[in-house]
Every structure is written in structure tokens, then in C-alpha cells.
Design an enzyme around this catalytic site. Structure first.
Site, short mmCIF file in Angstrom:
data_model
loop_
_atom_site.label_atom_id
_atom_site.label_comp_id
_atom_site.label_asym_id
_atom_site.label_seq_id
_atom_site.Cartn_x
_atom_site.Cartn_y
_atom_site.Cartn_z
N GLY A 150 100.21 -6.79 -26.75
CA GLY A 150 100.44 -6.01 -25.36
C GLY A 150 99.35 -6.26 -24.38
N THR A 190 95.91 -2.02 -22.72
CA THR A 190 96.76 -0.90 -23.13
C THR A 190 96.33 -0.16 -24.25
OG1 THR A 190 97.97 -2.87 -24.29
CG2 THR A 190 98.81 -2.13 -22.37
N LYS A 222 94.94 -1.72 -27.47
CA LYS A 222 94.99 -2.42 -28.99
C LYS A 222 93.70 -2.24 -29.75
CE LYS A 222 95.73 -6.27 -26.86
NZ LYS A 222 95.61 -5.74 -25.39
N THR A 223 92.53 -2.31 -29.11
CA THR A 223 91.09 -2.18 -29.73
C THR A 223 91.32 -0.68 -30.25
OG1 THR A 223 90.36 -4.19 -28.60
CG2 THR A 223 88.68 -2.64 -29.66
N GLU A 280 102.85 -4.01 9.42
CA GLU A 280 102.74 -2.86 8.27
C GLU A 280 103.86 -1.82 8.73
OE1 GLU A 280 101.47 -3.19 5.48
OE2 GLU A 280 99.97 -4.63 6.30
#
Length: 601
Positions: free
Chosen positions: A194, A198, A200-201, A417
């Protein structure tokens, strides 16, 4: 630390002994007497330069007042004693040392032999499994016992599908007999794939927390050192620790640091890294079965991993950890705002809708920035305006109010802009305008922020063409009003060119080339691909791609310019409104355009 010191004390004593011998050897070398001939010795005696000598067998040692210490060998000379006494030389007779030749040889070669021996032992320890003596082969994994891990699945939100897949791992670690009695085998390895941030750990920690088993955490880069063989030794040590603590989870973060394809890149790859990878492959699926040891690895680059690492039997299960959708973002915000005092008007659903593409880490940072901003304003609760400020800061950067801008640059930025905003409002396929500002943020002098109505997972060709036209709207407005070009459109040109090239080369949205993927992967040389990779397109096709990209961007630029010419009055009004207020939200933009261009929806 104490045990490690006593384990290594022997080697340090040997090293210290070598150092002492070396100093002694150097000192002895500097104190060796200068050899002279016997005739020179007699001449110096006659000149009166020698006052005292020592006679050891057939050698004479003494001190010359002019040149320092000396030694000479005595031939057959019976009158030597009489000659020395005649010149008033003090004489000391000593018995010659036994084994003089042996000690001389030992004194000359012992230091060198010691150095060579210690070096051989040192290198063997580094290259073999015995390098643990010095601590190089010991793995520096961060170990968390089961009862110490407080992170569980309740702390993981927004990625329900990935969490459900991993719940099977938890059941196996808690009750392995449930699967083994039916002959099933749990996956040996789980690869979490991923984008960064996101979760994972966090997922890996939650597995260990739910199962209440030991959790070994290490980064892929921790295996590789400058010494040959250390990485493979650390892999062995890691699995040995895992077997002793089984059932347990070994988590390898950023596994692409050690698991990249072998023989790839310039020079054929790094031998030490490949040796480490080979050892990892053997440990995961070797002759020894690692019962109860589950490997969980995380990466955001699965395309560069070695195929042998991804096959069944090693990383059996690949779990995608995607970006959260609107429901997932709302759930993640609920987790990260639990310790924050929120105002009554704060609706996390609204915040989730306004943060498409945010990862879990981005949302955690958003909640933290909002709380910090509210604290700086001495508020008792965090309000919705604080979240809006934090979102603008995360998306657009910090306001640079101290930057001095001339009125001419300010006016140019306002029209630039306003051109973006007007094109976005004119093309239905483009996301609605959320906010327009000419306050410098980050590296930009102004920004137009769009807000999609819903999460999108695919885009139509019509919508992409509209987005390119919106991107070119700023440059078209500058040319229409001032008849000049500035460097302010550099980022717009880059984005438009990248998007146009993807439409043609990756998504097959071109009639001339047809449904053909012709993207060149030559930039993957250092990411696990060979330098001499076969080119995916010919030179003729590449030339056609360049021409089609140019034509596509030119067409979108012409379209943007035509829209702005048609609604020039609305463009000028919106630009003046920006000069006056500096920041305008999407509702004000819609009202301003509707006032002068009612045909724009």
C-alpha cells in the site's frame, strides 16, 4: 550490556596485547645500536670519543659522544684490553645471552605474526556465524511481548477488508489446532502492499496485539552492513529468536530494501544484499519448518521485489492496503479525534468528504494540526474552522504573509487563479471549486483547490480533457488579459503534459495510436530493472507520441482560451474580487460567475 562486555573481554584483551607489543616493538626498533666496523671503533677510541664500553662475547657496545650508541664485532685481537686501558676506556664484561639469534628473530617477527593472526580471526568472525562474538551478527530487532502490545484491531479503521483477511492469522496464533486438525496450513508470510501512510505497520502491530504473541519489528535496511556476511547472519539470528519465542510475528518493514530482484540494476546488484536475500528465502522455506513463526512484511514497491520472495510457500498472501474511502476516512477521524475536545458544529462526515486521497497518516496529521491551531487561538474546543485551516495547511502549505508581492504580480496571480476557477465552473466533468486564494502558500503564489463530490476510482476521457483545460486556464487568462506569459504557469504545464502523456501512453485514449500501452519503463534502472531493458516503443512511435501530446495540450489550451473570451466579464469580476478579499470560497465563486455568466452551471 554487562554480559556483552564479559563475552567480548577476551577479544579486547588480545587487541590490547597486540597494541602493547606494537609499541614495544617500535620502541625497540628505535633503540637498536648502530653497527660500525671494528677499524672505525679503534679510530674513535684513539680520537677520545668513547669513554666506556660493554663487552658481550665477540660484541662491543658503547656510546660515541658524536654519533650515539653503537655496536661492533671483535675479530681476533689479543691486545684489545690493553689497547682500551691505554686510552682510559672503562670496560664492563658481560656474559653473552643464550639463544640470542632466537630472541632476535622472535622480536622481529612476533608483532607481525600477531597482527596477521588477529586479522584472520577477526575476518572469520565477521564472515561466519561466529560474528555474534563481536555483536555484528546479532539482530537489532525491537521486541514487544504479547502483554505489552496495547494496539489491537479497534485502533485500526478505514481498511476493513485488510483487517478481515488478517483476522485469520490471529485465529491461528490463538488456536493453531483449529486449522491443523483439518490438515490446513496457515500462510507462512503475509505481504502488506500500500501507499505510505495507509496503516501497514499499524496492521502488523494489531495482529500481534490481538493474538497476544511476541512481536519482532525490524526494517529491511537493518540487515545490510558494510561487512560481508553480516546480513545473512542477522537473518539467521532473527529466525532463531523467532523459533524460541514461537508462536510470534516477525515484521519486516520496507522489505524492498533487502528483497529487490537479484542481478538487477547497474553492476549486477550488490553481493551482500543478495546474500542476505538468499538467506531470507532459505529461512522462509527451507528444510526446517518454522512452526508458529509468521512473517509479515510491508512495502510500497511490490514491483521491484524478487519473484522468488513472492511465490507461495514464502509470502503466500498479498494484502492490499488501499487509500480509505469516505466511510473509512470518517472512521479514521473518529479514532484520531477521541482525545480531542470537538465543538458541537464539527461534523466528521463533512471533513471526510473534503479530504479525498488522504491516508490514515494524513488524517492523523490533520486532526493534530487542528488541535494545535485551536490551542494557539486559546479556544476551549476544536471547531470546524480549525479543521479547515489545518486542511488548507496540509493541502496547500503554510501561508507566506510576510512575502512582499508587487501590485502587478498580485493582479497577474488573481487573473491566473480566476482563469482556473472559471474553467472549472464551465466544464461539468471537472470537480467543483472549493477555494481560491492569491495568498502565497508553499512555493505557489496562488492556488485553486477543487473538491470532488464523491470518491473516484476511474476517469473518463472527457473528464481528463476537461481537467487539462482547467489546468491551462491560468496561462490562457494571463495571455488573454495581459498578452504575455509568466513563469507562474510552470507547474500547470508540467501537470498537463504528464496527464496528456498518460492518456496516450498508458490509457490508450488516442485515436491515432489506438488501444496501445507504449509507456517507456527505462526509468526503472535503479529500482530493480536492467539498464539494457528492451525499449517498449520504436523511435517512430515515440515521435508520434510527442506530436499527439502536443496536439492534445494545444487543443485543450485553445478550448480554455475560448471559454475565457466568452466569459471575460465574469473573469474580470472574479479577479477583482480576489484582489480585494485574497481568499474566496467555492460558493462565492459560483455566485460571482452566475451574476455575469448565468449560462454557466
Amino acid at each position: 550490556m554487562v554480559n556483552s562486555f564479559f563475552k567480548n573481554i577476551g577479544i579486547w584483551l588480545v587487541i590490547g596485547f597486540v597494541i602493547v607489543v606494537l609499541f614495544n616493538f617500535m620502541g625497540n626498533q628505535s633503540a637498536v645500536d648502530r653497527a660500525i666496523t671494528f677499524s672505525d671503533f679503534l679510530n674513535q677510541v684513539e680520537k677520545g670519543n668513547i669513554n666506556e664500553v660493554i663487552i658481550r662475547g665477540d660484541e662491543i657496545h658503547g656510546i660515541n659522544q658524536e654519533s650515539g650508541t653503537f655496536q661492533t664485532t671483535v675479530p681476533e685481537y689479543p691486545q684489545l684490553i690493553d689497547f682500551l686501558e691505554k686510552h682510559g676506556i672503562g670496560i664492563t664484561v658481560e656474559s653473552p645471552a643464550k639463544g640470542n639469534i632466537f630472541f632476535a628473530i622472535l622480536n622481529s617477527w612476533l608483532p607481525m605474526l600477531l597482527i596477521i593472526g588477529i586479522w584472520i580471526i577477526f575476518m572469520r568472525q565477521l564472515q561466519g556465524g561466529s560474528n555474534k562474538t563481536l555483536g555484528f551478527g546479532k539482530i537489532r530487532a525491537r521486541t514487544t511481548e504479547g502483554h505489552e502490545n496495547e494496539i489491537t484491531f479497534k485502533d485500526v479503521a478505514g481498511i476493513d477488508e485488510a483487517r478481515e483477511e488478517l483476522s485469520e492469522i490471529v485465529e491461528f496464533l490463538s488456536d493453531p489446532q483449529k486449522f491443523e486438525k483439518l490438515g490446513g496450513e496457515i500462510p507462512r508470510g503475509v505481504l502488506l502492499v500500500g501507499n505510505p501512510g495507509t496503516g501497514k505497520t499499524l496492521l502488523a502491530k494489531a495482529i500481534a496485539g490481538e493474538a497476544e504473541v511476541p512481536f519482532f519489528s525490524i526494517s529491511g535496511s537493518d540487515f545490510v552492513e558494510m561487512f560481508v556476511g553480516v546480513g545473512a547472519s542477522r537473518v539467521r539470528d532473527l529466525f532463531e529468536q523467532g523459533k524460541k519465542a514461537a508462536p510470534c510475528i516477525i515484521f519486516i518493514d520496507e522489505i524492498d530494501a533487502v528483497g529487490r530482484s537479484r542481478g538487477a540494476g547497474l553492476g549486477g546488484g550488490n553481493d551482500e544484499r543478495e546474500q542476505t536475500l538468499n538467506q531470507l528465502l532459505v529461512e522462509m522455506d527451507g528444510f526446517d519448518t518454522n512452526n508458529g513463526v509468521i512473517i509479515v512484511a510491508a512495502t510500497n514497491r511490490p514491483d521491484v521485489l524478487d519473484p522468488a520472495l513472492l511465490r507461495p510457500g514464502r509470502f503466500d498472501r498479498h494484502i492490499n492496503v488501499p487509500l480509505p474511502d469516505i466511510n473509512g476516512r470518517e472512521a479514521i477521524l473518529k479514532v484520531h479525534t477521541q482525545p480531542i475536545q470537538l465543538g458541537e458544529e464539527v461534523d466528521l462526515r463533512v471533513i471526510a468528504r473534503g479530504t479525498p486521497g488522504f491516508t490514515g497518516a494524513d488524517l492523523a496529521n490533520l486532526a493534530n494540526e487542528a488541535a494545535l491551531w485551536a490551542a494557539r487561538k486559546d479556544k476551549s474546543v476544536v471547531e470546524l474552522s480549525d479543521f479547515e485551516y489545518a486542511k488548507d495547511k496540509v493541502l496547500m502549505g503554510t501561508e507566506r504573509k510576510s512575502l512582499l508581492i508587487s501590485d502587478e504580480e498580485k493582479e497577474t496571480t488573481a487573473y491566473h487563479e480566476a482563469g482556473h476557477a472559471l474553467i472549472a465552473a464551465s466544464i461539468p466533468e471537472v470537480d467543483p471549486v472549493h477555494k481560491v486564494t492569491i495568498i502565497p502558500r508553499g512555493r505557489a503564489l496562488g492556488l485553486t483547490q477543487l473538491l470532488p463530490l464523491e470518491d473516484r476510482h476511474s476517469y473518463t476521457k472527457k473528464g481528463l480533457l476537461g481537467h487539462i483545460a482547467m489546468t491551462m486556464g491560468g496561462r490562457a487568462a494571463e495571455h488573454l488579459i495581459f498578452n504575455r506569459f509568466t513563469t507562474g504557469a510552470s507547474d500547470d504545464l508540467r501537470k498537463a503534459t504528464d496527464l496528456a502523456r498518460k492518456m496516450i501512453c498508458q490509457w490508450g485514449m488516442n485515436e491515432k495510436l489506438g488501444p496501445l500501452a507504449c509507456a517507456d519503463n527505462g526509468d526503472q534502472t535503479f529500482l530493480g530493472r536492467d539498464l539494457l531493458m528492451h525499449k517498449s516503443v520504436s523511435d517512430e512511435t515515440a515521435q508520434i507520441v510527442d506530436l499527439e501530446v502536443k496536439e492534445l495540450i494545444t487543443t485543450c489550451y485553445t478550448r480554455a482560451k475560448e471559454i475565457l473570451e466568452m466569459h471575460r466579464q465574469a473573469l474580470e469580476y472574479l479577479a477583482k474580487l480576489l484582489i480585494e478579499k485574497e481568499t474566496v470560497d467555492g460558493e462565492e465563486v459560483a455566485q460571482a460567475i452566475k451574476k455575469f455568466s448565468p449560462m454557466i452551471n
